[in-house]
Design an enzyme around this catalytic site. Structure first.
Site, PDB file in Angstrom:
ATOM      1  N   GLY A   8      62.428 103.418  17.865  1.00  0.00           N
ATOM      2  CA  GLY A   8      62.894 104.808  17.752  1.00  0.00           C
ATOM      3  C   GLY A   8      61.726 105.664  17.300  1.00  0.00           C
ATOM      4  O   GLY A   8      61.290 105.574  16.157  1.00  0.00           O
ATOM      5  N   GLY A  10      61.406 109.119  17.420  1.00  0.00           N
ATOM      6  CA  GLY A  10      61.697 110.545  17.292  1.00  0.00           C
ATOM      7  C   GLY A  10      60.908 111.132  16.125  1.00  0.00           C
ATOM      8  O   GLY A  10      59.836 110.641  15.775  1.00  0.00           O
ATOM      9  N   HIS A  11      61.489 112.158  15.504  1.00  0.00           N
ATOM     10  CA  HIS A  11      60.775 112.830  14.407  1.00  0.00           C
ATOM     11  C   HIS A  11      60.382 111.850  13.309  1.00  0.00           C
ATOM     12  O   HIS A  11      59.277 111.891  12.779  1.00  0.00           O
ATOM     13  CB  HIS A  11      61.675 113.911  13.805  1.00  0.00           C
ATOM     14  CG  HIS A  11      62.204 114.882  14.808  1.00  0.00           C
ATOM     15  ND1 HIS A  11      63.458 114.772  15.358  1.00  0.00           N
ATOM     16  CD2 HIS A  11      61.624 115.959  15.367  1.00  0.00           C
ATOM     17  CE1 HIS A  11      63.639 115.754  16.214  1.00  0.00           C
ATOM     18  NE2 HIS A  11      62.544 116.492  16.244  1.00  0.00           N
ATOM     19  N   ASP A  33      60.799 102.764  22.280  1.00  0.00           N
ATOM     20  CA  ASP A  33      61.812 103.826  22.344  1.00  0.00           C
ATOM     21  C   ASP A  33      62.480 103.753  23.710  1.00  0.00           C
ATOM     22  O   ASP A  33      61.825 103.427  24.713  1.00  0.00           O
ATOM     23  CB  ASP A  33      61.191 105.214  22.145  1.00  0.00           C
ATOM     24  CG  ASP A  33      62.246 106.262  21.808  1.00  0.00           C
ATOM     25  OD1 ASP A  33      62.265 106.731  20.653  1.00  0.00           O
ATOM     26  OD2 ASP A  33      63.067 106.605  22.691  1.00  0.00           O
ATOM     27  N   ARG A  89      76.340 112.838   7.946  1.00  0.00           N
ATOM     28  CA  ARG A  89      75.526 111.818   8.626  1.00  0.00           C
ATOM     29  C   ARG A  89      76.375 110.924   9.535  1.00  0.00           C
ATOM     30  O   ARG A  89      75.844 110.222  10.388  1.00  0.00           O
ATOM     31  CB  ARG A  89      74.773 110.985   7.597  1.00  0.00           C
ATOM     32  CG  ARG A  89      73.657 111.768   6.894  1.00  0.00           C
ATOM     33  CD  ARG A  89      73.042 110.973   5.771  1.00  0.00           C
ATOM     34  NE  ARG A  89      71.967 111.707   5.100  1.00  0.00           N
ATOM     35  CZ  ARG A  89      72.164 112.554   4.095  1.00  0.00           C
ATOM     36  NH1 ARG A  89      73.375 112.795   3.649  1.00  0.00           N
ATOM     37  NH2 ARG A  89      71.147 113.172   3.529  1.00  0.00           N
ATOM     38  N   ASN A 121      70.796 106.405  10.546  1.00  0.00           N
ATOM     39  CA  ASN A 121      72.019 106.792   9.828  1.00  0.00           C
ATOM     40  C   ASN A 121      73.288 106.482  10.608  1.00  0.00           C
ATOM     41  O   ASN A 121      73.245 106.434  11.842  1.00  0.00           O
ATOM     42  CB  ASN A 121      71.976 108.311   9.568  1.00  0.00           C
ATOM     43  CG  ASN A 121      71.210 108.624   8.297  1.00  0.00           C
ATOM     44  OD1 ASN A 121      71.234 107.851   7.340  1.00  0.00           O
ATOM     45  ND2 ASN A 121      70.560 109.785   8.279  1.00  0.00           N
ATOM     46  N   HIS A 176      73.697 106.422   1.101  1.00  0.00           N
ATOM     47  CA  HIS A 176      72.772 107.493   1.497  1.00  0.00           C
ATOM     48  C   HIS A 176      73.630 108.487   2.274  1.00  0.00           C
ATOM     49  O   HIS A 176      73.733 108.440   3.491  1.00  0.00           O
ATOM     50  CB  HIS A 176      71.630 106.962   2.367  1.00  0.00           C
ATOM     51  CG  HIS A 176      70.838 108.082   2.985  1.00  0.00           C
ATOM     52  ND1 HIS A 176      70.131 108.999   2.237  1.00  0.00           N
ATOM     53  CD2 HIS A 176      70.669 108.473   4.277  1.00  0.00           C
ATOM     54  CE1 HIS A 176      69.564 109.881   3.031  1.00  0.00           C
ATOM     55  NE2 HIS A 176      69.880 109.585   4.282  1.00  0.00           N
TER      56      HIS A 176
HETATM   57  N1  LIG Z   1      67.865 107.095   5.994  1.00  0.00           N
HETATM   58  C1  LIG Z   1      67.368 108.316   5.822  1.00  0.00           C
HETATM   59  O1  LIG Z   1      67.116 108.718   4.699  1.00  0.00           O
HETATM   60  C2  LIG Z   1      67.109 109.157   7.026  1.00  0.00           C
HETATM   61  C3  LIG Z   1      66.337 110.328   6.931  1.00  0.00           C
HETATM   62  C4  LIG Z   1      66.075 111.040   8.101  1.00  0.00           C
HETATM   63  C5  LIG Z   1      66.613 110.624   9.315  1.00  0.00           C
HETATM   64  N2  LIG Z   1      67.372 109.505   9.337  1.00  0.00           N
HETATM   65  C6  LIG Z   1      67.920 108.988  10.585  1.00  0.00           C
HETATM   66  O2  LIG Z   1      66.859 108.399  11.318  1.00  0.00           O
HETATM   67  C7  LIG Z   1      67.214 108.419  12.724  1.00  0.00           C
HETATM   68  C8  LIG Z   1      66.092 109.050  13.507  1.00  0.00           C
HETATM   69  O3  LIG Z   1      65.976 110.427  13.168  1.00  0.00           O
HETATM   70  P1  LIG Z   1      65.088 111.389  14.106  1.00  0.00           P
HETATM   71  O4  LIG Z   1      65.110 112.736  13.518  1.00  0.00           O
HETATM   72  O5  LIG Z   1      63.782 110.733  14.376  1.00  0.00           O
HETATM   73  O6  LIG Z   1      65.972 111.349  15.432  1.00  0.00           O
HETATM   74  P2  LIG Z   1      65.528 111.696  16.924  1.00  0.00           P
HETATM   75  O7  LIG Z   1      66.757 112.016  17.686  1.00  0.00           O
HETATM   76  O8  LIG Z   1      64.398 112.670  16.879  1.00  0.00           O
HETATM   77  O9  LIG Z   1      64.879 110.316  17.448  1.00  0.00           O
HETATM   78  C9  LIG Z   1      65.602 109.174  17.669  1.00  0.00           C
HETATM   79  C10 LIG Z   1      64.874 108.347  18.707  1.00  0.00           C
HETATM   80  O10 LIG Z   1      65.544 107.097  18.847  1.00  0.00           O
HETATM   81  C11 LIG Z   1      65.477 106.729  20.220  1.00  0.00           C
HETATM   82  N3  LIG Z   1      66.524 105.727  20.473  1.00  0.00           N
HETATM   83  C12 LIG Z   1      67.877 105.884  20.458  1.00  0.00           C
HETATM   84  N4  LIG Z   1      68.487 104.715  20.720  1.00  0.00           N
HETATM   85  C13 LIG Z   1      67.504 103.803  20.915  1.00  0.00           C
HETATM   86  C14 LIG Z   1      67.494 102.423  21.219  1.00  0.00           C
HETATM   87  N5  LIG Z   1      68.625 101.729  21.401  1.00  0.00           N
HETATM   88  N6  LIG Z   1      66.302 101.791  21.329  1.00  0.00           N
HETATM   89  C15 LIG Z   1      65.135 102.482  21.191  1.00  0.00           C
HETATM   90  N7  LIG Z   1      65.092 103.803  20.905  1.00  0.00           N
HETATM   91  C16 LIG Z   1      66.247 104.444  20.753  1.00  0.00           C
HETATM   92  C17 LIG Z   1      65.679 108.037  20.966  1.00  0.00           C
HETATM   93  O11 LIG Z   1      65.216 107.957  22.293  1.00  0.00           O
HETATM   94  C18 LIG Z   1      64.858 108.999  20.101  1.00  0.00           C
HETATM   95  O12 LIG Z   1      63.532 109.111  20.551  1.00  0.00           O
HETATM   96  C19 LIG Z   1      68.537 109.189  12.786  1.00  0.00           C
HETATM   97  O13 LIG Z   1      69.605 108.286  12.776  1.00  0.00           O
HETATM   98  C20 LIG Z   1      68.525 109.998  11.509  1.00  0.00           C
HETATM   99  O14 LIG Z   1      69.791 110.423  11.079  1.00  0.00           O
HETATM  100  C21 LIG Z   1      67.623 108.766   8.242  1.00  0.00           C
END
Ligand SMILES: NC(=O)c1ccc[n+]([C@@H]2O[C@H](COP(=O)([O-])OP(=O)(O)OC[C@H]3O[C@@H](n4cnc5c(N)ncnc54)[C@H](O)[C@@H]3O)[C@@H](O)[C@H]2O)c1
Length: 306
Positions: A8, A10-11, A33, A89, A121, A176
């Site tokens: 994954g 993403g951001h 990803d 979340r 999450n 969380h």
């Molecule tokens: N635990 C924490 O404290 C915390 C903090 C921030 C974000 N998060 C979570 O982290 C996750 C990522 O956040 P983000 O802002 O980067 O999201 P995002 O949507 O920018 O990126 C998620 C990425 O995951 C990829 N993805 C989805 N399913 C996949 C799979 N089966 N295999 C490979 N890649 C896959 C998508 O293509 C995407 O590029 C979210 O679930 C977010 O809620 C958790």
């Protein structure tokens, strides 16, 4: 050789990857990803940095088999757009329960046997599901959990009383998410218990608890995602594993008495969760933890797709 995978990009995942590369923490980094164009773009962007860095990281993309011998995998899959205007979340619950099944099974298929640190999450639930799907022991799978919320609590107090957040000890426990709570009986500033300090300086503990809980949304509302603080937490946990630091910190760890992963103090080292750090809580804090864990256990049970 320190080999790390990130699933994954993403951001959050891309920030974790960038930090691991620029701090020279990973000798080999495997990027995965489901969005191949995104993964390829990040692969080249990181690779173009290597000629200017003082450390070298071998970067591999889209190869699950390369994870079979990874020391650590960080999971940051998801779809942050599902959170839309924020506030819950669990808006990613259904989507991420499916992704956890796909990712966990893929890791199991290639024989991954390192340490899995989950960010996705709802963090505690997805951590529990990944543990089941990978078949790894409970000690080898943990989540960032309230490590981040604890940092937000430290920030909230530090801003209120003009103190370095490093000087604030103690824990935010539980989910969380919205049922987390600052365990004030564990929190101290330069060794002075928070209960004493609150009385001395007329601090509103409920307001500080709320500020910690809502800290994520302060960031999310402006950016529509959060990245730096969570990546900093995840990288610190990766380092704790790689260097066998025996780091005492809160994380989403499996607690036998609740049958689920929940934010609680633990010791993190080369084997993952090496110890659950049992701490005394007030009856009110214990009740809050029980309620939070009960909800996580139910949602983990419901989210398991088999
Ligand atoms: N635990 C924490 O404290 C915390 C903090 C921030 C974000 N998060 C979570 O982290 C996750 C990522 O956040 P983000 O802002 O980067 O999201 P995002 O949507 O920018 O990126 C998620 C990425 O995951 C990829 N993805 C989805 N399913 C996949 C799979 N089966 N295999 C490979 N890649 C896959 C998508 O293509 C995407 O590029 C979210 O679930 C977010 O809620 C958790």
């Amino acid at each position: 050789m320190r080999k790390i995978g990130i699933i994954g990009l993403g951001h959050v995942g891309s920030t974790v990857a960038y930090t691991l590369i620029t701090k020279g923490i990973a000798d080999e980094l495997v990027l995965i990803d489901q969005n191949d164009a995104l993964c390829t773009a990040e692969y080249y962007d990181y690779s173009d940095s290597l000629g200017r860095l003082d450390t070298y990281t071998k970067i591999i993309k889209q190869d699950y088999r390369a994870l079979s011998a990874a020391d650590v995998v960080v999971t940051a899959f998801g779809d942050i757009k599902l959170l839309a205007d924020g506030g819950d979340r669990f808006l990613e619950y259904t989507y991420n329960c499916s992704q956890a099944a796909a990712v966990g099974k893929a890791l199991k298929a290639v024989g991954f046997h390192g340490i899995l640190i989950n960010i996705s999450n709802p963090c505690d639930v997805i951590t529990g599901l990944l543990q089941r799907y990978t078949g790894l022991s409970r000690e080898r799978v943990f989540g960032t959990g309230t490590f981040l919320d604890t940092a937000r609590m430290q920030r909230a107090i530090s801003h209120r009383i003009n103190e370095n957040p490093h000087n604030i000890s103690g824990y935010v426990l539980g989910e969380h998410g919205e049922s987390q709570f600052a365990a004030w009986s564990t929190i101290a500033v330069r060794g002075i218990p928070m209960f004493e300090l609150a009385e001395e300086q007329d601090l509103d503990l409920d307001a500080l608890d709320k500020a910690a809980r809502e800290g994520g949304w302060l960031v999310f509302n402006g950016k529509k995602y959060t990245s730096y603080a969570i990546a900093t937490c995840a990288v610190k946990l990766v380092q704790a594993v790689l260097s066998d630091a025996k780091l005492a910190c809160p994380a989403s760890v499996y607690l036998e008495q609740y049958g689920c992963h929940v934010g609680y103090p633990a010791v993190i080292g080369k084997n993952g969760v090496e110890k659950i750090n049992e701490i005394p809580l007030t009856p009110k804090e214990q009740a809050l933890l029980n309620d939070s864990a009960k909800m996580i256990a139910q949602k983990t049970h419901d989210g398991y797709l088999g």
